[in-house]
Design a protein around this motif. Structure first.
Motif, short mmCIF file in Angstrom:
data_model
loop_
_atom_site.label_atom_id
_atom_site.label_comp_id
_atom_site.label_asym_id
_atom_site.label_seq_id
_atom_site.Cartn_x
_atom_site.Cartn_y
_atom_site.Cartn_z
N MET A 1 0.85 -1.19 0.00
CA MET A 1 0.00 0.00 0.00
C MET A 1 0.89 1.24 0.00
SD MET A 1 -3.01 1.03 2.67
CE MET A 1 -4.10 2.39 2.28
N LYS A 2 0.64 2.15 -0.93
CA LYS A 2 1.49 3.33 -1.10
C LYS A 2 1.00 4.48 -0.21
CE LYS A 2 0.62 3.11 -5.50
NZ LYS A 2 0.57 3.39 -6.95
N LEU A 3 1.89 4.95 0.65
CA LEU A 3 1.56 6.07 1.53
C LEU A 3 2.52 7.24 1.38
CD1 LEU A 3 0.69 4.22 4.87
CD2 LEU A 3 -0.91 5.22 3.25
N THR A 4 3.51 7.11 0.51
CA THR A 4 4.53 8.13 0.34
C THR A 4 3.89 9.47 -0.04
OG1 THR A 4 6.11 6.46 -0.43
CG2 THR A 4 6.63 8.77 -0.88
N GLY A 5 4.27 10.50 0.68
CA GLY A 5 3.78 11.83 0.37
C GLY A 5 2.41 12.16 0.91
N ARG A 6 1.82 11.21 1.63
CA ARG A 6 0.47 11.43 2.16
C ARG A 6 0.52 12.25 3.45
NH1 ARG A 6 -2.77 7.18 0.11
NH2 ARG A 6 -4.49 8.04 1.34
N ARG A 7 -0.56 12.95 3.74
CA ARG A 7 -0.61 13.76 4.95
C ARG A 7 -0.77 12.88 6.19
NH1 ARG A 7 -5.40 14.78 7.71
NH2 ARG A 7 -7.31 13.95 6.74
N GLU A 8 -0.32 13.38 7.32
CA GLU A 8 -0.51 12.72 8.59
C GLU A 8 -1.65 13.39 9.34
OE1 GLU A 8 3.10 12.75 10.82
OE2 GLU A 8 4.18 11.43 9.43
N SER A 9 -2.49 12.60 9.98
CA SER A 9 -3.59 13.15 10.75
C SER A 9 -3.06 13.90 11.97
CB SER A 9 -4.54 12.04 11.21
OG SER A 9 -5.52 12.54 12.09
N SER A 10 -3.76 14.96 12.33
CA SER A 10 -3.42 15.70 13.55
C SER A 10 -4.25 15.23 14.74
CB SER A 10 -3.64 17.21 13.32
OG SER A 10 -4.99 17.47 12.99
N ASN A 11 -5.18 14.30 14.49
CA ASN A 11 -6.02 13.78 15.57
C ASN A 11 -5.31 12.65 16.30
OD1 ASN A 11 -8.37 15.46 15.14
ND2 ASN A 11 -8.75 14.26 13.28
N VAL A 12 -4.17 12.98 16.87
CA VAL A 12 -3.30 11.98 17.50
C VAL A 12 -2.82 12.48 18.85
CG1 VAL A 12 -1.16 10.64 17.28
CG2 VAL A 12 -2.54 11.13 15.24
N GLU A 13 -2.88 11.62 19.84
CA GLU A 13 -2.26 11.87 21.14
C GLU A 13 -1.09 10.90 21.27
OE1 GLU A 13 -4.87 11.61 24.48
OE2 GLU A 13 -6.47 12.75 23.50
N ASP A 14 0.09 11.43 21.33
CA ASP A 14 1.26 10.58 21.45
C ASP A 14 1.65 10.48 22.92
OD1 ASP A 14 3.59 9.16 21.19
OD2 ASP A 14 4.31 10.28 19.45
N ARG A 15 1.26 9.37 23.55
CA ARG A 15 1.58 9.15 24.96
C ARG A 15 2.73 8.16 25.13
NH1 ARG A 15 -4.39 8.19 27.66
NH2 ARG A 15 -5.56 9.70 26.39
N GLU A 76 8.72 5.25 11.99
CA GLU A 76 8.10 4.98 10.69
C GLU A 76 6.70 4.39 10.88
OE1 GLU A 76 10.75 2.46 8.57
OE2 GLU A 76 12.19 4.07 8.10
N LEU A 77 6.57 3.49 11.86
CA LEU A 77 5.26 2.91 12.14
C LEU A 77 4.29 3.99 12.62
CD1 LEU A 77 6.16 -0.44 13.95
CD2 LEU A 77 4.93 -0.19 11.79
N ALA A 78 4.77 4.89 13.46
CA ALA A 78 3.92 5.98 13.95
C ALA A 78 3.46 6.86 12.80
CB ALA A 78 4.67 6.81 14.99
N LYS A 82 -0.44 7.44 11.39
CA LYS A 82 -1.04 8.76 11.24
C LYS A 82 -1.55 8.97 9.82
CE LYS A 82 2.02 10.73 14.78
NZ LYS A 82 3.16 11.65 15.04
N LYS A 83 -0.82 8.46 8.85
CA LYS A 83 -1.25 8.57 7.45
C LYS A 83 -2.49 7.72 7.18
CE LYS A 83 3.39 9.59 5.65
NZ LYS A 83 4.54 9.09 4.85
N ILE A 84 -2.51 6.53 7.76
CA ILE A 84 -3.68 5.65 7.60
C ILE A 84 -4.90 6.29 8.26
CG2 ILE A 84 -4.66 3.42 8.25
CD1 ILE A 84 -1.70 2.35 8.09
N LEU A 85 -4.70 6.87 9.45
CA LEU A 85 -5.79 7.55 10.13
C LEU A 85 -6.31 8.70 9.28
CD1 LEU A 85 -7.49 7.80 12.74
CD2 LEU A 85 -5.76 9.42 13.56
N ALA A 86 -5.40 9.46 8.67
CA ALA A 86 -5.80 10.57 7.80
C ALA A 86 -6.64 10.05 6.64
CB ALA A 86 -4.57 11.30 7.28
N SER A 87 -6.25 8.91 6.09
CA SER A 87 -7.01 8.32 4.99
C SER A 87 -8.42 7.94 5.44
CB SER A 87 -6.30 7.09 4.45
OG SER A 87 -7.13 6.38 3.56
#
Length: 290
Positions: A1-15, A76-78, A82-87
């Motif tokens: 699955m191609k995610l290169t260049g995709r935006r990352e969601s901002s709806n993330v809490e990094d704990r 990279e996983l993080a 975030k990109k998958i969440l944005a999608s």
């Protein structure tokens, strides 16, 4: 699955790097990565797993920041998460608009070892889970690392995406009212019947994961050769019957909570092939037809 260049969601809490301690020990932390994978895949309501995994009452809870440096693999996983969440935000916003509704995005919480949610305190042994109480999905990234090693999905982003999209599927269930209705019915019936309703919820979340992939590919042409097959392999590996046979040599259908391997594969594929939001596992009256 191609995610290169995709935006990352901002709806993330990094704990990540924050540890939740308690006067009463949580227990079971040793070997927690293996336990996390098995706990999530072997079925069971995340709420029940939370109750089993922590003490009924937490005392003197404190939070401290662990100044660890995250590995390149974890970062990279993080980023992928975030990109998958944005999608999922883009896809479900469009799908809900077509239905004349408004999609409210959930929040992704990344954590390490254990976390506090509106549904209770949970250790990584619960695995990825969605809490309708705060409309957040919780993920310890070590789960994906273990998944790669044990299920052979190295380098296949769609396998990770399926896990996240499945939890987002529960959020869709919540927004459409299905989740609350199902949980209410489950609380008023016997254990076997409640398990059957749980299976329907899980298969519907699988179906919605497929629906997401259907529109994600239509919008971005991101699916690559072999992606769906890897997702279906993962769906097979987390079927109740497959896991129970591997763990105890036999399957006990009355205890299934997530569905068989064939059921999970079937509903994921059906969602991907049709993208039809009018279809639901709850439309099927005969449980054996799932």
């Amino acid at each position: 699955m191609k995610l290169t260049g995709r935006r990352e969601s901002s709806n993330v809490e990094d704990r990540r790097g924050m540890s939740t301690g308690a006067k009463v020990g949580l227990g079971g932390i040793g070997g927690i990565l293996v336990a996390a994978l098995f706990a999530w895949m072997s079925g069971g309501d995340p709420m029940q797993a939370v109750v089993q995994g922590v003490q009924e009452q937490m005392a003197q809870r404190t939070e401290t920041v662990d100044e660890q440096n995250f590995t390149e693999e974890e970062q990279e996983l993080a980023s992928d998460c975030k990109k998958i969440l944005a999608s999922t935000e883009d896809v479900w916003s469009a799908v809900f608009q077509q239905m004349g509704r408004t999609y409210t995005s959930p929040t992704l919480v990344l954590f390490t070892n254990q976390v506090q949610s509106a549904c209770g305190s949970a250790s990584a042994a619960v695995g990825p889970f969605y809490c309708s109480g705060d409309q957040k999905l919780y993920v310890d990234l070590s789960f994906f690392t273990q998944m790669k090693r044990q299920l052979g999905v190295e380098g296949n982003t769609f396998a990770y995406a399926y896990v996240i999209a499945h939890e987002i599927g529960h959020h869709v269930e919540y927004l459409t009212g299905t989740l609350n209705k199902a949980h209410q019915t489950m609380s008023q019936t016997d254990k076997v019947s409640a398990n059957q309703i749980s299976v329907r919820l899980e298969l519907l979340a699988d179906y919605y994961a497929g629906v997401w992939a259907h529109y994600e590919d239509a919008m971005n042409h991101s699916m690559e050769y072999g992606d769906l097959e890897k997702g279906l392999e993962l769906a097979k590996a987390i079927g109740d019957d497959w896991l129970q046979k591997k763990a105890q040599g036999r399957a006990t259908p009355e205890s299934f909570t997530h569905g068989t391997s064939d059921q999970r594969k079937r509903w994921l594929r059906r969602g991907f092939e049709t993208g039809d939001m009018s279809t639901s596992t709850f439309d099927v009256r005969n449980y054996n037809d799932l």
